[in-house]
Design a protein around this motif. Structure first.
Motif: not given
Length: 238
Positions: A104-119
């Motif tokens: 399992p993973f944290s949705p907030q961590e997933l969003i953080s990683r997505i945001t980092a990629i887009f940034r």
């Protein structure tokens, strides 16, 4: 414009949880439940990023990832899996995934990683526009995100490009794996620096004449890597 994210997972509870949180974060989301559906979605939905489960019906995540990269499709991919073995993580990265998360993973961590990629794709902090780097026969254009080797266009994934660009910015300097993790991925990987080695290997396959005897990206034993121009061989004449 909203970024589009394709979720590929055959567990409805997981897909709905991710979809709910991504929509709250302002993303446009489409969910599909098997590997084959990815390719139709690419034509119709045109995602900016794919969240891809490893174990899928019809075609698993590794196969999907491999096909996309063989087609020179550079859409960023975050791979999800319930498998915790480091070998599975390396296998996913080795077949073209940009990132890898275990359930399992944290949705907030997933969003953080997505945001980092887009940034990093959209802004590339610290890199000014219209910058060209020339190292030996390599030409890297920062604003156009293009790499030429001997005037031939080289296809790189977004993460491979960012890694090469970061190395170019620090040409001639020895960079530790941890420095590369922080500089390119923009967040911590719990000390697992093998992700760097995997992407360096990919880069070498594409820009080196002989990946086993690299000219551009040199391994500094027990430290990290250094980017430098190839040494020019000289011949002696009697």
């Amino acid at each position: 414009m909203q970024k589009k994210i394709l979720i590929v997972d055959d567990e409805p509870s997981i897909s709905k949880l991710i979809e709910f949180n991504l929509k709250l974060a302002g993303f446009e989301v489409l969910c599909v439940a098997d590997g084959e559906a990815v390719f139709q979605s690419l034509r119709v939905f045109r995602p900016d990023l794919i969240i891809l489960d490893l174990m899928l019906p019809k075609m698993n995540g590794i196969e999907v990832c491999r096909i996309l990269r063989n087609q020179n499709n550079a859409v960023p991919i975050i791979m999800l899996t319930a498998l915790h073995d480091i070998a599975d993580k390396i296998n996913g990265l080795d077949n073209g995934a940009d990132d890898y998360m275990t359930k399992p993973f944290s949705p907030q961590e997933l969003i953080s990683r997505i945001t980092a990629i887009f940034r990093r794709i959209d802004t590339l902090p610290g890199i000014s526009k219209d910058v060209q780097y020339q190292i030996g026969s390599l030409n890297i254009w920062a604003d156009q995100r293009q790499v030429f080797l001997n005037e031939e266009l080289i296809e790189l994934t977004p993460k491979e490009f960012e890694l090469l660009l970061f190395l170019c910015k620090h040409e001639g300097k020895v960079l530790s794996r941890q420095q590369l993790l922080h500089g390119v991925w923009d967040y911590h990987f719990l000390g697992d620096t093998r992700i760097v080695d995997v992407h360096i290997s990919h880069l070498r396959d594409k820009i080196e004449r002989n990946a086993r005897n690299p000219e551009y990206i040199t391994t500094i034993r027990n430290v990290g890597y250094k980017l430098q121009p190839p040494k020019v061989s000289t011949s002696s004449f009697a």
